[in-house]
Design an enzyme around this catalytic site. Structure first.
Site, PDB file in Angstrom:
ATOM      1  N   LYS A  17      -8.254  -2.581  15.150  1.00  0.00           N
ATOM      2  CA  LYS A  17      -7.344  -3.447  15.809  1.00  0.00           C
ATOM      3  C   LYS A  17      -7.903  -4.064  16.904  1.00  0.00           C
ATOM      4  N   ALA A  71      -1.190  -4.088   8.359  1.00  0.00           N
ATOM      5  CA  ALA A  71      -2.595  -3.306   8.823  1.00  0.00           C
ATOM      6  C   ALA A  71      -2.394  -1.916   8.157  1.00  0.00           C
ATOM      7  N   THR A  97       0.742  -1.149  -0.032  1.00  0.00           N
ATOM      8  CA  THR A  97       0.138  -0.084   0.266  1.00  0.00           C
ATOM      9  C   THR A  97       0.913   1.185   0.087  1.00  0.00           C
ATOM     10  N   TYR A 138      -9.568   3.243  13.547  1.00  0.00           N
ATOM     11  CA  TYR A 138      -8.218   2.459  13.621  1.00  0.00           C
ATOM     12  C   TYR A 138      -8.302   1.540  14.740  1.00  0.00           C
ATOM     13  N   SER A 139      -8.104   2.245  16.022  1.00  0.00           N
ATOM     14  CA  SER A 139      -8.201   1.346  17.066  1.00  0.00           C
ATOM     15  C   SER A 139      -9.401   0.319  17.321  1.00  0.00           C
ATOM     16  N   PRO A 195     -10.093  14.684  15.813  1.00  0.00           N
ATOM     17  CA  PRO A 195     -11.499  14.210  16.301  1.00  0.00           C
ATOM     18  C   PRO A 195     -11.524  13.161  17.219  1.00  0.00           C
ATOM     19  N   SER A 242      -2.480   1.450   9.339  1.00  0.00           N
ATOM     20  CA  SER A 242      -2.184   2.080  10.868  1.00  0.00           C
ATOM     21  C   SER A 242      -2.178   3.406  11.297  1.00  0.00           C
ATOM     22  N   THR A 249      -1.731  -2.914  19.268  1.00  0.00           N
ATOM     23  CA  THR A 249      -1.228  -1.671  19.778  1.00  0.00           C
ATOM     24  C   THR A 249      -2.091  -1.470  21.069  1.00  0.00           C
ATOM     25  N   ASP A 250      -1.594  -0.222  21.959  1.00  0.00           N
ATOM     26  CA  ASP A 250      -2.128   0.186  23.263  1.00  0.00           C
ATOM     27  C   ASP A 250      -3.341   1.033  23.058  1.00  0.00           C
ATOM     28  N   ASN A 290       3.774   3.859  21.196  1.00  0.00           N
ATOM     29  CA  ASN A 290       4.229   4.505  19.930  1.00  0.00           C
ATOM     30  C   ASN A 290       5.592   4.257  19.644  1.00  0.00           C
ATOM     31  N   ASN A 291       5.880   3.557  18.306  1.00  0.00           N
ATOM     32  CA  ASN A 291       7.213   3.227  17.852  1.00  0.00           C
ATOM     33  C   ASN A 291       7.923   4.612  17.271  1.00  0.00           C
TER      34      ASN A 291
HETATM   35  P1  NAD Z   1       2.938   0.793   8.461  1.00  0.00           P
HETATM   36  O1  NAD Z   1       1.654   1.466   8.115  1.00  0.00           O
HETATM   37  O2  NAD Z   1       3.894   1.343   8.304  1.00  0.00           O
HETATM   38  O3  NAD Z   1       2.893  -0.627   7.593  1.00  0.00           O
HETATM   39  C1  NAD Z   1       2.067  -1.696   7.400  1.00  0.00           C
HETATM   40  C2  NAD Z   1       2.243  -2.436   6.110  1.00  0.00           C
HETATM   41  O4  NAD Z   1       1.420  -3.499   5.908  1.00  0.00           O
HETATM   42  C3  NAD Z   1       2.705  -1.830   4.849  1.00  0.00           C
HETATM   43  O5  NAD Z   1       3.992  -2.298   4.308  1.00  0.00           O
HETATM   44  C4  NAD Z   1       1.507  -2.108   4.259  1.00  0.00           C
HETATM   45  O6  NAD Z   1       1.847  -2.215   2.575  1.00  0.00           O
HETATM   46  C5  NAD Z   1       1.085  -3.392   4.634  1.00  0.00           C
HETATM   47  N1  NAD Z   1      -0.407  -4.008   4.190  1.00  0.00           N
HETATM   48  C6  NAD Z   1      -1.206  -3.047   4.500  1.00  0.00           C
HETATM   49  N2  NAD Z   1      -2.409  -3.693   4.130  1.00  0.00           N
HETATM   50  C7  NAD Z   1      -2.154  -4.921   3.691  1.00  0.00           C
HETATM   51  C8  NAD Z   1      -2.806  -6.055   3.421  1.00  0.00           C
HETATM   52  N3  NAD Z   1      -4.073  -5.998   3.241  1.00  0.00           N
HETATM   53  N4  NAD Z   1      -2.222  -7.346   3.246  1.00  0.00           N
HETATM   54  C9  NAD Z   1      -0.664  -7.235   3.141  1.00  0.00           C
HETATM   55  N5  NAD Z   1      -0.112  -6.236   3.410  1.00  0.00           N
HETATM   56  C10 NAD Z   1      -0.758  -5.145   3.804  1.00  0.00           C
HETATM   57  O7  NAD Z   1       2.477   0.316   9.954  1.00  0.00           O
HETATM   58  P2  NAD Z   1       3.755   0.006  11.296  1.00  0.00           P
HETATM   59  O8  NAD Z   1       3.853   1.220  11.710  1.00  0.00           O
HETATM   60  O9  NAD Z   1       4.908  -0.695  10.911  1.00  0.00           O
HETATM   61  O10 NAD Z   1       2.690  -0.858  12.534  1.00  0.00           O
HETATM   62  C11 NAD Z   1       2.583  -2.300  11.875  1.00  0.00           C
HETATM   63  C12 NAD Z   1       1.970  -3.140  12.935  1.00  0.00           C
HETATM   64  O11 NAD Z   1       2.172  -2.440  13.994  1.00  0.00           O
HETATM   65  C13 NAD Z   1       0.571  -2.851  12.577  1.00  0.00           C
HETATM   66  O12 NAD Z   1      -0.344  -3.789  12.920  1.00  0.00           O
HETATM   67  C14 NAD Z   1       0.276  -1.600  13.818  1.00  0.00           C
HETATM   68  O13 NAD Z   1      -1.216  -1.665  14.131  1.00  0.00           O
HETATM   69  C15 NAD Z   1       1.019  -2.088  14.841  1.00  0.00           C
HETATM   70  N6  NAD Z   1       1.770  -1.062  15.672  1.00  0.00           N
HETATM   71  C16 NAD Z   1       2.228  -0.021  15.207  1.00  0.00           C
HETATM   72  C17 NAD Z   1       2.699   0.946  16.148  1.00  0.00           C
HETATM   73  C18 NAD Z   1       3.360   2.188  15.714  1.00  0.00           C
HETATM   74  O14 NAD Z   1       3.786   2.945  16.720  1.00  0.00           O
HETATM   75  N7  NAD Z   1       3.594   2.217  14.462  1.00  0.00           N
HETATM   76  C19 NAD Z   1       2.637   0.825  17.455  1.00  0.00           C
HETATM   77  C20 NAD Z   1       2.034  -0.599  17.965  1.00  0.00           C
HETATM   78  C21 NAD Z   1       1.329  -1.398  17.008  1.00  0.00           C
HETATM   79  O1  DAU Z   2       0.061   4.085  20.288  1.00  0.00           O
HETATM   80  C1  DAU Z   2       0.465   3.048  19.212  1.00  0.00           C
HETATM   81  C2  DAU Z   2       0.011   3.585  18.147  1.00  0.00           C
HETATM   82  O2  DAU Z   2       0.923   4.809  17.816  1.00  0.00           O
HETATM   83  C3  DAU Z   2      -0.042   2.742  16.884  1.00  0.00           C
HETATM   84  O3  DAU Z   2      -0.884   1.658  16.935  1.00  0.00           O
HETATM   85  C4  DAU Z   2      -0.399   3.706  15.510  1.00  0.00           C
HETATM   86  O4  DAU Z   2      -0.312   2.663  14.440  1.00  0.00           O
HETATM   87  C5  DAU Z   2       0.784   4.712  15.469  1.00  0.00           C
HETATM   88  O5  DAU Z   2       0.202   5.552  14.356  1.00  0.00           O
HETATM   89  C6  DAU Z   2       0.691   5.520  16.563  1.00  0.00           C
HETATM   90  O6  DAU Z   2      -0.723   6.240  16.878  1.00  0.00           O
HETATM   91  P1  DAU Z   2      -0.739   7.722  17.199  1.00  0.00           P
HETATM   92  O7  DAU Z   2      -2.213   8.405  16.908  1.00  0.00           O
HETATM   93  O8  DAU Z   2      -0.276   8.027  18.632  1.00  0.00           O
HETATM   94  O9  DAU Z   2       0.585   8.188  16.402  1.00  0.00           O
HETATM   95  P2  DAU Z   2       0.666   9.518  15.665  1.00  0.00           P
HETATM   96  O10 DAU Z   2       2.252   9.659  15.229  1.00  0.00           O
HETATM   97  O11 DAU Z   2      -0.211   9.750  14.378  1.00  0.00           O
HETATM   98  O12 DAU Z   2       0.626  10.716  16.677  1.00  0.00           O
HETATM   99  C7  DAU Z   2       1.260  10.843  17.945  1.00  0.00           C
HETATM  100  C8  DAU Z   2       0.708  12.105  18.821  1.00  0.00           C
HETATM  101  O13 DAU Z   2       1.017  13.140  18.022  1.00  0.00           O
HETATM  102  C9  DAU Z   2      -0.967  11.914  18.553  1.00  0.00           C
HETATM  103  O14 DAU Z   2      -1.295  12.518  20.117  1.00  0.00           O
HETATM  104  C10 DAU Z   2      -1.428  13.106  17.824  1.00  0.00           C
HETATM  105  C11 DAU Z   2      -0.185  14.044  17.577  1.00  0.00           C
HETATM  106  N1  DAU Z   2       0.164  14.577  16.314  1.00  0.00           N
HETATM  107  C12 DAU Z   2       0.148  13.693  15.285  1.00  0.00           C
HETATM  108  C13 DAU Z   2       0.508  14.201  13.766  1.00  0.00           C
HETATM  109  C14 DAU Z   2       0.617  13.464  12.859  1.00  0.00           C
HETATM  110  C15 DAU Z   2       0.207  15.908  16.288  1.00  0.00           C
HETATM  111  O15 DAU Z   2       0.249  16.701  16.995  1.00  0.00           O
HETATM  112  N2  DAU Z   2       0.633  16.583  14.807  1.00  0.00           N
HETATM  113  C16 DAU Z   2       0.415  15.647  13.900  1.00  0.00           C
HETATM  114  O16 DAU Z   2       0.916  16.092  12.708  1.00  0.00           O
END
Ligand code: NAD
Ligand code: DAU
Length: 355
Positions: free
Chosen positions: A164, A83, A36, A160-161, A293, A85, A134-135, A189-190
Site C-alpha cells: 500500500k 486491493a 477475487t 500488505y502495508s 508475525p 487487503s 491505510t494508516d 480500521n473499518n
Molecule cells: P476488500 O478485500 O473487502 O475488497 C477489495 C476488493 O477489490 C474486492 O472486491 C476485490 O475483488 C477487488 N480487487 C482485488 N484485486 C483487484 C484487481 N486486481 N482488480 C480489480 N479489483 C480487485 O477490501 P476493503 O476492506 O474493502 O478495502 C478497500 C480498500 O480500502 C483497500 O485499498 C484497503 O487497503 C483500504 N483500507 C481498508 C481498511 C479496512 O479496515 N478494511 C482500512 C483502511 C483502508
Molecule cells: O488499519 C487499517 C487496516 O485495518 C486496513 O488497511 C486493512 O485492510 C484491514 O484488514 C485492517 O488491518 P488489521 O490487520 O488491523 O485488521 P484485522 O481485522 O486483520 O486485525 C485487527 C486486529 O485484530 C489486529 O491487531 C490483529 C487482531 N486479530 C485479527 C484476527 C483476524 C486477532 O487477534 N485475531 C484474529 O483472528
C-alpha cells in the site's frame, strides 16, 4: 450528475461506498472489480435494476480494458478501492499484494494519465483520482506516542502495508511529476456490513454465533482505531468534493481500543441480542493464539486536518456502529452462510490450524 469509476466496488468498503453514492447523490457508478475471494456480487444484489450502476468484472492491471472503460464512460473521477487487503494473507503469500496493489495501481495510473491528458483544460482541472489507503503505511506506535498525522514518515511493516505504501508513493509521484489531480486518504480500521469474515470483527461475530473459539493473537493488547464504514464513505465523498489536489487526508474514528476490549464488547452485545444462545456468555469462547508475525502494536489517527479543512466528522460512535454491525450480521444469515464456502474454510485452516 457525475460519473465515477469505482474500482474494488464489490468488496467491503467499495460496496458500501457504491450504495451510499447511489442513495445520497445523482452520480452514476461504473464499478470495476476482479471478483477475487473478497469481491462478492451479493454485496450489490439490491442494485440489479439500478440504471446508475454498471458492473464490470475485470482487473485494474488490464490496460486494454481500462482504456476502453475510460473512453466509453468518460468519468469525472476515479476512486480506487481495489486491493488485496488482509495482513495475514499477505504474510502467507505476498505476491498477489505486489501484483494488485503495486503493479495494478501503476497500470491504473498510466491509463488514467493517458485519459486525463486528452481531456479539455476545464475537465482536466475538475478531474480527480482518489486513492484509498491505510494508516498501516505509517508503521507501529508505542502506547504514548502521538497519533499519525499526514506528515508522519512511512514505515510499513507487513507485505500488505509495504504494498500500500508503494502505491501511495506512485500516486504522489504522478501528481508531482505529471500534474495528475490526485487525492489520497489513509484510514484506520473499518467495520460494518459486508465485511469479509477474515477480519477481526466479522470473524468474532460469526465464530461466536457458531460457538467456535474467538482467536486473539498474542496478548490481545494491540490497539487499533475503529471507524464505522459509512463514516469512511462520507469522508471519501467529502474529500472528493472539497479536498485540495495533491493532498493526503488521514481518516479515523477517535476510538482507540485493544483487541481484548473489542472482543469483550462484541461478546456482551451478542449476549444481549441473542439471549437464547447456548454459547452465552460468549466471552468464554475467547482463546489466545500464537501472535501474527511482525504484529503492529498500535495504530492511532489524528483526524484534525480533515476536520479543519473539509469539515468532516464521523456520525457514529463505536457503541452505535458496533450494534448496527452485529444486528446486520444477525439479519443477514444467508449472506454469511454463502460466504462460509470451501475456500473460506481452507483459509481458516491455513491461518488458524497451526496457531
Ligand atoms: P476488500 O478485500 O473487502 O475488497 C477489495 C476488493 O477489490 C474486492 O472486491 C476485490 O475483488 C477487488 N480487487 C482485488 N484485486 C483487484 C484487481 N486486481 N482488480 C480489480 N479489483 C480487485 O477490501 P476493503 O476492506 O474493502 O478495502 C478497500 C480498500 O480500502 C483497500 O485499498 C484497503 O487497503 C483500504 N483500507 C481498508 C481498511 C479496512 O479496515 N478494511 C482500512 C483502511 C483502508
Ligand atoms: O488499519 C487499517 C487496516 O485495518 C486496513 O488497511 C486493512 O485492510 C484491514 O484488514 C485492517 O488491518 P488489521 O490487520 O488491523 O485488521 P484485522 O481485522 O486483520 O486485525 C485487527 C486486529 O485484530 C489486529 O491487531 C490483529 C487482531 N486479530 C485479527 C484476527 C483476524 C486477532 O487477534 N485475531 C484474529 O483472528
Amino acid at each position: 450528475m457525475k460519473v465515477l469509476l469505482v474500482t474494488g466496488g464489490a468488496g467491503f468498503i467499495g460496496s458500501n461506498f457504491v450504495h451510499s453514492q447511489l442513495k445520497n447523490t445523482e452520480n452514476k457508478i461504473i464499478n470495476l472489480d476482479k471478483l477475487t475471494y473478497a469481491g462478492n456480487p451479493q454485496n450489490l444484489a439490491t442494485l440489479a435494476n439500478e440504471s446508475r450502476h454498471v458492473f464490470v468484472q475485470g482487473d485494474i492491471g488490464d490496460s486494454v480494458l481500462l482504456e476502453k472503460l475510460l473512453a466509453d464512460h468518460q468519468p469525472d473521477a476515479v476512486v480506487n478501492f481495489a486491493a488485496e487487503s488482509h495482513v495475514d494473507r499477505s504474510i502467507h503469500g505476498p505476491e498477489d499484494f505486489i501484483q494488485t496493489n503495486v503493479v495494478g495501481t501503476f497500470h491504473l495510473l498510466e491509463a488514467i494519465r493517458a485519459y486525463w491528458n486528452q481531456l479539455n483544460p476545464q475537465s482536466q482541472q475538475s478531474f480527480r483520482f482518489l486513492h484509498i489507503s491505510t494508516d498501516e503505511v505509517y508503521g507501529s506506535l508505542t502506547t504514548d506516542a502521538p497519533a499519525f498525522s499526514e506528515t508522519n514518515p512511512y514505515a510499513p511493516n507487513s507485505p500488505y502495508s509495504a504494498s500500500k505504501a508503494a502505491s501511495d508513493h506512485l500516486v504522489r509521484a504522478y501528481h508531482h511529476t505529471y500534474g495528475l489531480p490526485t487525492l489520497t486518504t489513509n484510514c484506520s480500521n473499518n467495520y460494518g456490513p459486508f465485511q469479509f469474515p477474515e477480519k477481526l470483527i466479522p470473524l468474532l461475530i460469526m465464530n461466536a454465533l457458531q460457538g467456535k473459539a474467538l482467536p486473539i493473537y498474542g496478548d490481545g493488547q494491540n490497539i487499533r482505531d475503529w471507524l464505522y464504514v459509512e463514516d469512511h464513505c462520507s469522508a471519501i465523498a467529502a474529500v472528493l468534493a472539497k479536498g485540495s489536489v495533491g493532498e493526503v487526508y488521514n481518516i479515523g474514528g477517535n476510538y482507540e481500543k485493544t483487541n481484548l476490549e473489542i472482543v469483550h464488547t462484541v461478546c456482551a452485545i451478542l449476549d444481549e441480542l441473542v439471549p437464547d444462545s447456548p454459547y452465552r456468555p460468549h466471552h468464554k469462547l475467547i482463546t489466545y493464539v500464537k501472535d501474527r508475525p511482525g504484529h503492529d502494536r498500535r495504530y492511532a489517527i489524528d483526524p484534525s486536518k480533515i476536520a479543519r479543512e473539509i469539515g468532516w466528522q464521523p456520525a457514529e460512535t463505536f457503541e452505535s456502529g458496533i450494534r448496527k454491525t452485529i444486528a446486520w450480521y444477525l439479519e443477514h444469515r444467508g449472506w454469511v452462510e454463502n460466504i462460509s464456502s470451501g475456500s473460506y474454510q481452507n483459509w481458516i485452516a491455513k491461518n488458524y490450524g497451526a496457531r
